[in-house]
Design an enzyme around this catalytic site. Structure first.
Site, PDB file in Angstrom:
ATOM      1  CG  ASP A 127      -0.315  -0.419   2.511  1.00 35.00           C
ATOM      2  OD1 ASP A 127       0.929  -0.421   2.600  1.00 35.00           O
ATOM      3  OD2 ASP A 127      -1.053  -0.741   3.470  1.00 35.00           O
TER       4      ASP A 127
ATOM      5  CG  ASN B 261      -9.069  -2.855  12.551  1.00 37.79           C
ATOM      6  OD1 ASN B 261      -8.083  -3.395  12.034  1.00 37.79           O
ATOM      7  ND2 ASN B 261      -9.577  -1.734  12.085  1.00 37.79           N
TER       8      ASN B 261
ATOM      9  CG  HIS C 268      -5.994  -3.010   9.388  1.00 33.30           C
ATOM     10  ND1 HIS C 268      -6.122  -1.733   9.894  1.00 33.30           N
ATOM     11  CD2 HIS C 268      -4.675  -3.315   9.503  1.00 33.30           C
ATOM     12  CE1 HIS C 268      -4.931  -1.307  10.292  1.00 33.30           C
ATOM     13  NE2 HIS C 268      -4.042  -2.249  10.074  1.00 33.30           N
TER      14      HIS C 268
ATOM     15  CD  GLU D 135      -8.748   0.053   8.495  1.00 31.82           C
ATOM     16  OE1 GLU D 135      -9.003  -0.751   9.427  1.00 31.82           O
ATOM     17  OE2 GLU D 135      -7.739   0.771   8.498  1.00 31.82           O
TER      18      GLU D 135
HETATM   19  P1  PGA Z   1       2.203  -2.638  12.929  1.00 35.76           P
HETATM   20  O1  PGA Z   1       0.958  -2.495  11.942  1.00 35.76           O
HETATM   21  O2  PGA Z   1       3.155  -3.563  12.259  1.00 35.76           O
HETATM   22  O3  PGA Z   1       2.760  -1.249  13.024  1.00 35.76           O
HETATM   23  O4  PGA Z   1       1.656  -3.182  14.208  1.00 35.76           O
HETATM   24  C1  PGA Z   1       0.399  -3.646  11.388  1.00 35.76           C
HETATM   25  C2  PGA Z   1      -0.822  -3.258  10.595  1.00 35.76           C
HETATM   26  O5  PGA Z   1      -1.554  -2.347  11.036  1.00 35.76           O
HETATM   27  O6  PGA Z   1      -1.054  -3.863   9.548  1.00 35.76           O
END
Ligand code: PGA
Length: 240
Positions: A67, A135, A137, A142
Site C-alpha cells: 500500500d 481490528n 485489517h 479495514e
Molecule cells: P504494525 O501495523 O506492524 O505497526 O503493528 C500492522 C498493521 O496495522 O497492519
C-alpha cells in the site's frame, strides 16, 4: 491452511520469519516478494540487510508493496516509498526497476490501481508478508472490505489517521486516502507470511484463525488460503 509458529519474543519472530523468507528466495530463480510497512517487519528487514552484508545478493528479487498513501510526494518522509528505502531497499542490492510501490501522487490514481494489479499478474507473488491491525485489517483493508476487492483506493478511517498522526506535524497533514492491494489480490499470492506480536494483536489473531470467515475481520479471509505461515509471540497467541 495455517501453519502457526509460536515464539517467545519479537526477535525470535523476526528470526523465524527470515527463515521462511529466505527459503522462498533461495528456491526461486526470480523470487517475487510482497512486502509490508509498519513496525512489525522491521526486525525481518534488518535480518535481510545483515544477510546481504555477509555476501548474499538480492538482485534477482522483484518486490511489490501492499500500500501507499495518496497525495504525498514520493520523497515525503512519511510515504511508504521512503519507509521501504530507509528500512530495507537502501541496505540491499535490488535494482530500482524491480521495486514496485503504488504511486500515490499519480495524476490518475484509479488508473494506477489497475496498472499495479496488471503488473502483479505478470509477476505472480511468491510470498506476501503481512502485519495485522488490532481490528484484523490487512494492508489498508479495514473491516467491511469485500473479499473480492483488487488494488483499490480507500478512505482512511479517522482512527487510522489519528493512529498515524504521531508521524506528522499536524493531523491535517495525514492523508485521507491510500492505495492498497485488495483482499483478492493478497489471496492470489502463493504463500502468505503473517507476523504479529503483542497482546493488542491477540483478538485479531483469534478472529483470523478461529473466528467466522467474515468481512468483519478482513484477515479471516486467509482461512481460505492454502499456505499461510503465522508467526506469533505468546501474547499475540494468548487467545487461541
Ligand atoms: P504494525 O501495523 O506492524 O505497526 O503493528 C500492522 C498493521 O496495522 O497492519
Amino acid at each position: 491452511m495455517f501453519k502457526i509458529i509460536v515464539v517467545e519474543n519479537y526477535d525470535e519472530a523476526s528470526r523465524e520469519a527470515f527463515k521462511v523468507m529466505k527459503e522462498v528466495i533461495d528456491s526461486n530463480e526470480r523470487p517475487v516478494l510482497g512486502l509490508a510497512t509498519g513496525s512489525t517487519p522491521i526486525g525481518l528487514y534488518k535480518k535481510m540487510m545483515a544477510d546481504h552484508k555477509t555476501g548474499t545478493s538480492y538482485k534477482k528479487c522483484i518486490t511489490f508493496n501492499l500500500d501507499e498513501y495518496i497525495g504525498l510526494p514520493k520523497t515525503h518522509e512519511q510515504t511508504y516509498y521512503t519507509f521501504m528505502h530507509d528500512n530495507l531497499f537502501n541496505g540491499l542490492d535490488i535494482p530500482e526497476e524491480n521495486i514496485h510501490i503504488p504511486v500515490g501522487d499519480s495524476a490518475n490514481v484509479p488508473a494506477e490501481c489497475i496498472k499495479y494489479e496488471e503488473a502483479m499478474k505478470e509477476y505472480h507473488i511468491d510470498i506476501q508478508l503481512l502485519g495485522i491491525g488490532g481490528n484484523g485489517h490487512i494492508g489498508f483493508n479495514e473491516p467491511g472490505t469485500p473479499f473480492d476487492t483488487l488494488t483499490h483506493i480507500v478512505d482512511l478511517q479517522e482512527k487510522t489517521r489519528q493512529d498515524n498522526a504521531r508521524f506528522f506535524e499536524h493531523i491535517d497533514e495525514v492523508p485521507t486516502q491510500a492505495i492498497t492491494m485488495g483482499i483478492a489480490t493478497i489471496m492470489k499470492s502463493k504463500k502468505v507470511l503473517l507476523i504479529a506480536t503483542g497482546e493488542n494483536k491477540a483478538d485479531a489473531i483469534y478472529g483470523m484463525i478461529k473466528g467466522p470467515v467474515s468481512e468483519a475481520c478482513p484477515a479471516s479471509a486467509l482461512q481460505n488460503h492454502n499456505d499461510v505461515v503465522v508467526i506469533v509471540d505468546k501474547a499475540a497467541a494468548s487467545k487461541l
